[in-house]
Design an enzyme around this catalytic site. Sequence first.
Site, PDB file in Angstrom:
ATOM      1  N   MET A 208       8.669   0.963   0.976  1.00  0.00           N
ATOM      2  CA  MET A 208       7.170   1.233   0.851  1.00  0.00           C
ATOM      3  C   MET A 208       7.412   2.246  -0.623  1.00  0.00           C
ATOM      4  O   MET A 208       7.751   3.033  -0.603  1.00  0.00           O
ATOM      5  CB  MET A 208       6.700   1.914   1.872  1.00  0.00           C
ATOM      6  CG  MET A 208       5.307   2.371   1.570  1.00  0.00           C
ATOM      7  SD  MET A 208       4.491   3.106   3.086  1.00  0.00           S
ATOM      8  CE  MET A 208       5.304   4.534   3.429  1.00  0.00           C
ATOM      9  N   HIS A 209       6.847   1.385  -1.683  1.00  0.00           N
ATOM     10  CA  HIS A 209       6.658   2.054  -3.207  1.00  0.00           C
ATOM     11  C   HIS A 209       5.530   1.842  -3.944  1.00  0.00           C
ATOM     12  O   HIS A 209       5.258   2.691  -4.911  1.00  0.00           O
ATOM     13  CB  HIS A 209       8.210   1.694  -3.573  1.00  0.00           C
ATOM     14  CG  HIS A 209       7.945   0.114  -4.258  1.00  0.00           C
ATOM     15  ND1 HIS A 209       8.265  -0.808  -3.384  1.00  0.00           N
ATOM     16  CD2 HIS A 209       7.365  -0.302  -5.417  1.00  0.00           C
ATOM     17  CE1 HIS A 209       8.034  -1.811  -4.045  1.00  0.00           C
ATOM     18  NE2 HIS A 209       7.581  -1.728  -5.414  1.00  0.00           N
ATOM     19  N   ARG A 210       4.581   0.892  -3.546  1.00  0.00           N
ATOM     20  CA  ARG A 210       3.618   0.486  -4.363  1.00  0.00           C
ATOM     21  C   ARG A 210       2.517   1.738  -4.233  1.00  0.00           C
ATOM     22  O   ARG A 210       2.328   2.326  -3.213  1.00  0.00           O
ATOM     23  CB  ARG A 210       2.894  -0.919  -4.069  1.00  0.00           C
ATOM     24  CG  ARG A 210       3.967  -2.057  -4.463  1.00  0.00           C
ATOM     25  CD  ARG A 210       3.015  -3.393  -4.065  1.00  0.00           C
ATOM     26  NE  ARG A 210       3.929  -4.512  -4.377  1.00  0.00           N
ATOM     27  CZ  ARG A 210       3.893  -4.919  -5.725  1.00  0.00           C
ATOM     28  NH1 ARG A 210       3.057  -4.507  -6.470  1.00  0.00           N
ATOM     29  NH2 ARG A 210       4.720  -5.976  -5.847  1.00  0.00           N
ATOM     30  N   ALA A 211       2.075   2.082  -5.443  1.00  0.00           N
ATOM     31  CA  ALA A 211       1.158   2.958  -5.566  1.00  0.00           C
ATOM     32  C   ALA A 211      -0.112   3.001  -4.646  1.00  0.00           C
ATOM     33  O   ALA A 211      -0.421   3.686  -4.111  1.00  0.00           O
ATOM     34  CB  ALA A 211       0.573   3.261  -7.165  1.00  0.00           C
ATOM     35  N   ASP A 286       6.067  -3.512   1.166  1.00  0.00           N
ATOM     36  CA  ASP A 286       5.216  -3.763   0.073  1.00  0.00           C
ATOM     37  C   ASP A 286       5.957  -4.309  -1.038  1.00  0.00           C
ATOM     38  O   ASP A 286       5.244  -4.562  -2.013  1.00  0.00           O
ATOM     39  CB  ASP A 286       4.368  -2.644  -0.276  1.00  0.00           C
ATOM     40  CG  ASP A 286       5.100  -1.289  -0.657  1.00  0.00           C
ATOM     41  OD1 ASP A 286       6.404  -1.724  -1.004  1.00  0.00           O
ATOM     42  OD2 ASP A 286       4.356  -0.291  -0.884  1.00  0.00           O
TER      43      ASP A 286
END
Length: 440
Positions: A208-211, A286
């Site tokens: 999970m890394h998307r802004a 994501d």
Amino acid sequence: MKIAVVLGTRPEIIKMAPIIDEIVNRGIDLCLIHTGQHYDKEMSDNFFRDLEIPSPDYNIHVGSGSHGKQTGLMMKGIEEVLMDEKPDIVLVQGDTNAVLAGALVASKLHIAVGHVEAGLRSFDMTMPEEINRRACDIVSTMYFIPTEESAINLLAEGFSRKNLFITGNTVVDACFRHLEIARKRGFEEKSLADLDIGNMDNILTLTMHRAENVDDKSRVTNIIGALKELNQMNIIFPIHPRTKNTLQNFGLFDELNNLNHVHIIKPLGYLDFLQLTAKSSLILTDSGGLQEEAITLDVPALTLRYNTERPETVTAGGNILVGSDKDVILENANKILNDEEFAEKMRNAPNPYGQGNSAEKTVDAIQKYYDEGLLNIEAPEDIMASFERKMALIKEDITVKEFEEKNNALIHMVFDGQKMFFPNDELNINEMCVTYDIYE
């Protein structure tokens, strides 16, 4: 023939490794350009060595920075290399700033551009990746496309089918190639060895890394709420430093870290992560690339997004978009865990990205264009006298190729009333509606 390859990030290196192999194995002159935007030279060189591919001939060392600064520095460095090396074609992969910079520079120097993984569309212009991939497609000469669906995106935007090549995705070639390398090496990350991943069941790998997820407290709270209830799974979370900082700022990190079934570890190297993916029962992510790798390795995926530029993974049945909705995440995760028939169907979803021969198809197409002189970009000597665009319902037993030869035409779109088709030469278009151009 000389082929230049521009690489900027690890995913590009990973996906281009099979193509680099194919170029080298055929004895074609290769010029490898690394923009160096993510890591220092030593780390970069180690990564090339780990994947058993040649080190770059050039490293531009642009480092991190704003989109404008980074892209500008890349363009300056790439231009200097291309003016000196004079390749016949420049290959770029995907949708990074390196793709944008390489494509713009090469096209303005009248060097052919080949876009690997062309035609993907999220239709979300707030994503920098969408801007990069669209801009690259505008200036490309050859389009190496993973699926028919992505090819239809380009046809709908007016690109000639003569320049479109449905090759499958090199992610399949790369997964098979690199998993073999990884298994020879074994797990190198101590945290994975300590967890005894090899003997662990019900692994859920989380990225999970998307802004849009980690910067939105409501969304990330819902996702963590679902993770709390998935206590029958061993959740492995290689956490990105930025994600960790954001969770700490929201006061959520300790809450997640204190769960017995959640194992938060530092980010993994690619080869370790590939082994973890292959061992997983479920992927929750994501990431765009992980959606491709999951279906290639027969691992069900739940994607923490409301759109994806990989819709074919959803259509094939190996991926489900769950957004950040706690109930939807739990419903589908529990179904995969407890309904063997449902889980088996997702594991056996047909891979829309091919069977692992994408690199071969790509270099075959480039060689054919080179042999036929189609990589030469020159100002036209003959100006088209007239041009007419038409639409017709075909009422004869005829293939695309036969229709085009008979009418001096180029077919763009084919529609049977329910579905769009890519106009392969052999496609019979009787009882189909087509749009086409007539040249005189």
